[in-house]
Design an enzyme around this catalytic site. Sequence first.
Site, short mmCIF file in Angstrom:
data_model
loop_
_atom_site.label_atom_id
_atom_site.label_comp_id
_atom_site.label_asym_id
_atom_site.label_seq_id
_atom_site.Cartn_x
_atom_site.Cartn_y
_atom_site.Cartn_z
N ARG A 60 0.84 -1.21 0.00
CA ARG A 60 0.00 0.00 0.00
C ARG A 60 0.87 1.25 0.00
O ARG A 60 0.51 2.30 -0.54
CB ARG A 60 -0.97 -0.03 1.20
CG ARG A 60 -1.88 1.19 1.29
CD ARG A 60 -3.17 0.91 2.07
NE ARG A 60 -2.97 0.13 3.28
CZ ARG A 60 -2.43 0.60 4.42
NH1 ARG A 60 -2.05 1.85 4.50
NH2 ARG A 60 -2.27 -0.20 5.46
N TYR A 112 -17.66 15.74 -14.39
CA TYR A 112 -17.87 14.30 -14.54
C TYR A 112 -18.92 13.82 -13.53
O TYR A 112 -18.92 14.24 -12.37
CB TYR A 112 -16.53 13.60 -14.32
CG TYR A 112 -16.64 12.10 -14.36
CD1 TYR A 112 -16.88 11.44 -15.56
CD2 TYR A 112 -16.51 11.34 -13.20
CE1 TYR A 112 -17.01 10.06 -15.59
CE2 TYR A 112 -16.63 9.96 -13.24
CZ TYR A 112 -16.88 9.33 -14.43
OH TYR A 112 -17.00 7.97 -14.47
N ASP A 183 -9.09 18.16 -13.88
CA ASP A 183 -9.21 16.79 -14.39
C ASP A 183 -8.90 16.87 -15.89
O ASP A 183 -9.68 17.39 -16.68
CB ASP A 183 -10.65 16.31 -14.14
CG ASP A 183 -10.90 14.89 -14.63
OD1 ASP A 183 -10.16 14.42 -15.51
OD2 ASP A 183 -11.86 14.26 -14.14
N LYS A 208 -9.06 5.88 -19.18
CA LYS A 208 -9.43 6.38 -20.50
C LYS A 208 -8.21 6.39 -21.43
O LYS A 208 -7.69 5.33 -21.73
CB LYS A 208 -10.07 7.76 -20.35
CG LYS A 208 -11.12 7.82 -19.22
CD LYS A 208 -12.34 6.94 -19.46
CE LYS A 208 -13.20 6.74 -18.21
NZ LYS A 208 -13.67 7.94 -17.54
C1 PLP Z 1 -14.06 8.27 -16.25
C2 PLP Z 1 -13.75 9.59 -15.70
C3 PLP Z 1 -13.48 9.76 -14.33
C4 PLP Z 1 -13.55 8.62 -13.33
O1 PLP Z 1 -12.61 7.65 -13.60
P1 PLP Z 1 -12.75 6.13 -13.08
O2 PLP Z 1 -11.45 5.54 -13.51
O3 PLP Z 1 -13.94 5.55 -13.77
O4 PLP Z 1 -12.94 6.18 -11.62
C5 PLP Z 1 -13.15 11.03 -13.89
N1 PLP Z 1 -13.11 12.08 -14.72
C6 PLP Z 1 -13.39 11.95 -16.04
C7 PLP Z 1 -13.33 13.16 -16.91
C8 PLP Z 1 -13.71 10.72 -16.57
O5 PLP Z 1 -13.99 10.61 -17.88
#
Ligand code: PLP
Length: 407
Positions: A60, A112, A183, A208
Amino acid sequence: MGERSFATRCVATTPFDPTGAVVPAIYLASTYAHPIPGACPPPAPMPCGTNEEGGHSYQRWSNPTRAAVEIAVASLEDAKHAYAFATGMAAISAVFSTVKAGQRVLLCSSIYGGTFQYISNFFPARDIKYDLIDDVNALRAEDVPADTAMIYIESPTNPRLRVVDIAHAAEVAHQVGAKLAIDNTFQTAYLQRPFELGADYVIYSATKYLAGHGDVLAGLVLANDEELAEQVRLAQVALGAPLSPFDSYSVLRGLKTLVVRMDRQLENAERIREFLLAHPSVTAVHYPGSENAKEAEIQAKQSQGAGSVLSFEIADDIHLPTFVAALDIIGYAVSLGGVETLLCHPASMTHATMNDQELAAAGISQRLLRLAVGIEDASDLLAELQRAFQVSKGAAERCLDNSNSES
Ligand SMILES: *Cc1c(COP(=O)(O)O)cnc(C)c1O
């Protein structure tokens, strides 16, 4: 050695390994032999994937495979520190964990869905105030309440692809002594470099584009400031959602092809955008900068490309279920940034938790579809979309006719 290019840094991510392995090993051990204080001779240095503490002790806290991801992504962003988490949401939670009771967070209004779920449920419970700001680009320091600790943005936003001026948001945040978190999932450091525009935290859902194959969940937080980095590091250890060794390997593997994937996705998205703009059954196409001249100017200033997510509104005479059912290569699913092209209906899928009023405020109509473009041959994607429009035009009436004639 000279400064290596972005594409090269994506590939050259393998840490030194004593076996000479050219891909990183997946170190599964939950715990590591501890050096014995005062032992003679002193223990040999850790051979690979050294993290900032210099060795490994418990998974961890650190792990060589995870350290390799963190080092690789920090290098791509030219950031001092990167921390890998089990999901994008775990990364976002870690950043929000730095906000204290009594403080306030300002967020751009179309964030998001998972982030919206977090703030609407956990901020009240943690006594953190928040405001959703419709137009961050028009926000002035004098409009920002004194208790604001963080401005939190995405650019472009999802699913309307509105552009938020990162440098402006950073300037306003810093004028009031707040931090800017962004983000950057939709763009990645390949297209958009928020630290150079003043951001304090850069966050990714590596699920992504960074990993890119629809087979792993992962998140990252990057920071340059030592104090902020320490807080994120504390959250990584104490909240307990670090990226697993196997998932770390998957991210590293995906990262190597980031540039070739994104180049192809950008090219495909451009061709699909042109097709949709010219199609008589499409009433609007949304992509970064499409909303107005000011956003187009900001986008050109802060980003190297539109990315490969776009959304569009289809005319009333297109029967939506028939349109979707006609698709074969294009999957009907949430998520984005992978090699496969995915279509989703935000009102009933990604943004289903919003009520009608919230949907309207976010500019999400029932006729809006979001397309996350993959790396297939664009001609096949265009042919499929063309066919879907053809068979779904007036299909609702045809269905009604059929059911009438049967009765
Ligand atoms: C998918 C996504 C998230 C969350 O990510 P996870 O890996 O599904 O927890 C956060 N911000 C954006 C812009 C996303 O497309």
